[in-house]
Design a protein around this motif. Structure first.
Motif, PDB file in Angstrom:
ATOM      1  N   ALA A 183      28.614  85.803  27.643  1.00  0.00           N
ATOM      2  CA  ALA A 183      27.304  85.499  28.234  1.00  0.00           C
ATOM      3  C   ALA A 183      26.936  84.052  27.936  1.00  0.00           C
ATOM      4  CB  ALA A 183      26.242  86.445  27.680  1.00  0.00           C
ATOM      5  N   LEU A 184      27.323  83.632  26.741  1.00  0.00           N
ATOM      6  CA  LEU A 184      27.027  82.267  26.321  1.00  0.00           C
ATOM      7  C   LEU A 184      27.805  81.241  27.161  1.00  0.00           C
ATOM      8  CD1 LEU A 184      26.539  81.488  22.627  1.00  0.00           C
ATOM      9  CD2 LEU A 184      27.847  79.875  23.983  1.00  0.00           C
ATOM     10  N   THR A 185      29.090  81.488  27.361  1.00  0.00           N
ATOM     11  CA  THR A 185      29.891  80.532  28.146  1.00  0.00           C
ATOM     12  C   THR A 185      29.436  80.516  29.609  1.00  0.00           C
ATOM     13  OG1 THR A 185      31.611  82.205  28.396  1.00  0.00           O
ATOM     14  CG2 THR A 185      31.963  80.569  26.681  1.00  0.00           C
ATOM     15  N   ASP A 186      29.035  81.676  30.117  1.00  0.00           N
ATOM     16  CA  ASP A 186      28.570  81.718  31.508  1.00  0.00           C
ATOM     17  C   ASP A 186      27.214  81.029  31.669  1.00  0.00           C
ATOM     18  OD1 ASP A 186      30.879  83.057  31.961  1.00  0.00           O
ATOM     19  OD2 ASP A 186      29.981  84.927  32.633  1.00  0.00           O
ATOM     20  N   ALA A 187      26.352  81.175  30.685  1.00  0.00           N
ATOM     21  CA  ALA A 187      25.056  80.473  30.724  1.00  0.00           C
ATOM     22  C   ALA A 187      25.317  78.960  30.674  1.00  0.00           C
ATOM     23  CB  ALA A 187      24.181  80.896  29.547  1.00  0.00           C
ATOM     24  N   TYR A 188      26.283  78.570  29.865  1.00  0.00           N
ATOM     25  CA  TYR A 188      26.642  77.156  29.755  1.00  0.00           C
ATOM     26  C   TYR A 188      27.146  76.640  31.112  1.00  0.00           C
ATOM     27  CZ  TYR A 188      28.902  72.875  28.135  1.00  0.00           C
ATOM     28  OH  TYR A 188      29.267  71.566  27.972  1.00  0.00           O
ATOM     29  N   ALA A 189      28.024  77.420  31.745  1.00  0.00           N
ATOM     30  CA  ALA A 189      28.589  77.007  33.044  1.00  0.00           C
ATOM     31  C   ALA A 189      27.481  76.841  34.087  1.00  0.00           C
ATOM     32  CB  ALA A 189      29.613  78.039  33.507  1.00  0.00           C
ATOM     33  N   LEU A 190      26.517  77.755  34.076  1.00  0.00           N
ATOM     34  CA  LEU A 190      25.396  77.678  35.020  1.00  0.00           C
ATOM     35  C   LEU A 190      24.580  76.406  34.778  1.00  0.00           C
ATOM     36  CD1 LEU A 190      23.374  79.144  37.071  1.00  0.00           C
ATOM     37  CD2 LEU A 190      22.170  79.891  35.016  1.00  0.00           C
ATOM     38  N   MET A 191      24.267  76.152  33.519  1.00  0.00           N
ATOM     39  CA  MET A 191      23.450  74.975  33.204  1.00  0.00           C
ATOM     40  C   MET A 191      24.200  73.690  33.523  1.00  0.00           C
ATOM     41  SD  MET A 191      21.324  76.038  29.814  1.00  0.00           S
ATOM     42  CE  MET A 191      22.737  76.330  28.800  1.00  0.00           C
ATOM     43  N   LYS A 192      25.511  73.737  33.337  1.00  0.00           N
ATOM     44  CA  LYS A 192      26.323  72.552  33.620  1.00  0.00           C
ATOM     45  C   LYS A 192      26.208  72.152  35.097  1.00  0.00           C
ATOM     46  CE  LYS A 192      30.976  70.758  33.207  1.00  0.00           C
ATOM     47  NZ  LYS A 192      32.329  70.986  32.733  1.00  0.00           N
ATOM     48  N   VAL A 193      26.323  73.134  35.985  1.00  0.00           N
ATOM     49  CA  VAL A 193      26.224  72.821  37.420  1.00  0.00           C
ATOM     50  C   VAL A 193      24.807  72.381  37.777  1.00  0.00           C
ATOM     51  CG1 VAL A 193      26.667  73.650  39.750  1.00  0.00           C
ATOM     52  CG2 VAL A 193      27.926  74.617  37.858  1.00  0.00           C
ATOM     53  N   LEU A 194      23.812  73.078  37.218  1.00  0.00           N
ATOM     54  CA  LEU A 194      22.428  72.713  37.543  1.00  0.00           C
ATOM     55  C   LEU A 194      22.079  71.320  37.020  1.00  0.00           C
ATOM     56  CD1 LEU A 194      20.745  76.161  36.919  1.00  0.00           C
ATOM     57  CD2 LEU A 194      20.776  74.919  39.098  1.00  0.00           C
TER      58      LEU A 194
END
Ligand SMILES: Nc1ncnc2c1ncn2[C@@H]1O[C@H](COP(=O)(O)OP(=O)(O)OP(=O)(O)O)[C@@H](O)[C@H]1O
Ligand SMILES: [Mg+2]
Length: 291
Positions: A172-183
């Motif tokens: 969940a942490l890595t996916d939240a990171y990936a989302l924030m990275k694109v945003l």
């Protein structure tokens, strides 16, 4: 479901609260996560109910365009969606349905392209419709889909606030990171509100938040603001099965108390970005002013 609004529920979590002060700007908050199944829809539905019980006029847009299930969670069966408005078949007011505690819901529409590839006349019509909403709302919450599809990105980028939900699991942490990275890289978003759901306790949640905040602040140059946690609580799946928000089904449950707290915190916090409200949100969603 409307009968729930005035019912005997939620005394423990909510009824002692004073109404929110008037005159604050309308705000749009998108709830996103990256990873699926972390509790976005539950957080959205319950925060909406909690905000409504605090005296806010709340609308929830189901932005999960493929598999939207906000209505199922709330025991509602909408016949129309935003799609009918986009096609010019219905007025927005006809599509919006009443949910628990006076929360209004705009059911999911399928097809992101329909939103981003509107003809100028359709675009104007939608913005016109949305304009009418602005005056009657304090908060618009947007429940988004899992993943980082263009739907999710558009909805989240257009909102003044992005509330990221994660669980203490590393995935969940890595996916939240990936989302924030694109945003951050594609849309220039620099601030995120974060909540840890299904945590074992405060220490578990805070440790997960600290891990994510450290890497995100260092490598993405974004700021994460901890909004608290919701404990893992068997009352939540129970309420889901009954198709009631847990906050109304089990107002004294630990998850309900935490969700009510989260709503209170959100009302106290000014929006991350200057917001022109619903109208501004839809303008950005439809392609204006996106960075
Ligand atoms: N705090 C909690 N404690 C226990 N179970 C929870 C909690 N929050 C959510 N759940 C459970 O997790 C499941 C997924 O929740 P939900 O549908 O809200 O997630 P989601 O992030 O919206 O999923 P999707 O990505 O598919 O849209 C539900 O079955 C719900 O009962
Ligand atoms: Mg969901």
């Amino acid at each position: 479901m409307r009968s729930l609004a005035g019912g005997p529920m939620a005394e423990t979590a909510l009824d002692t609260e004073a109404p929110a002060p008037a005159g604050r700007p309308l705000r749009v908050i998108a709830v996103a996560s990256g990873k699926g199944g972390v509790g976005k829809t539950n957080v959205t539905a319950n925060v909406a109910v909690a905000l409504a019980r605090l005296g806010e006029r709340v609308c929830v847009l189901d932005g999960d365009l493929g598999l939207g299930n906000l209505d199922v969670l709330l025991g509602l069966t909408p016949r129309l969606s935003l799609l009918h408005v986009l096609r010019g078949e219905r007025r927005l007011a006809e599509v919006i349905i009443d949910g628990p505690a006076g929360v209004r819901i705009i059911p999911a529409a399928s097809g992101a392209e329909e939103l981003t590839a509107l003809a100028p006349a359709e675009r104007l019509r939608l913005l016109d419709e949305v304009d009418a909403l602005d005056a009657s709302l304090d908060v618009l919450l947007v429940d988004t889909a899992a993943g980082i599809s263009s739907n999710v990105l558009h909805f989240t980028a257009a909102a003044a606030d992005a509330l990221v939900v994660m669980t203490p699991e590393p995935t969940a942490l890595t996916d939240a990171y990936a989302l924030m990275k694109v945003l951050a890289s594609r849309y220039g978003r620099r601030e995120f509100l974060l909540i840890v759901n299904m945590a074992a306790g405060a220490a578990d949640a805070e440790a997960a938040f600290a891990r994510l905040a450290r890497v995100a602040e260092r490598f993405l140059r974004v700021r994460l603001e901890y909004q608290g946690y919701v404990p893992y609580d068997a009352a939540v799946p129970r309420a889901v099965r009954e198709q009631h928000p847990v906050l109304l089904a089990a107002p004294g449950a630990p998850a309900s108390l935490a969700l009510a707290d989260l709503a209170r915190r959100l009302t106290r916090r000014p929006p991350s970005a200057p917001t022109g409200g619903v109208q501004f949100f839809f303008r950005r969603l439809l392609g204006d002013g996106r960075s």
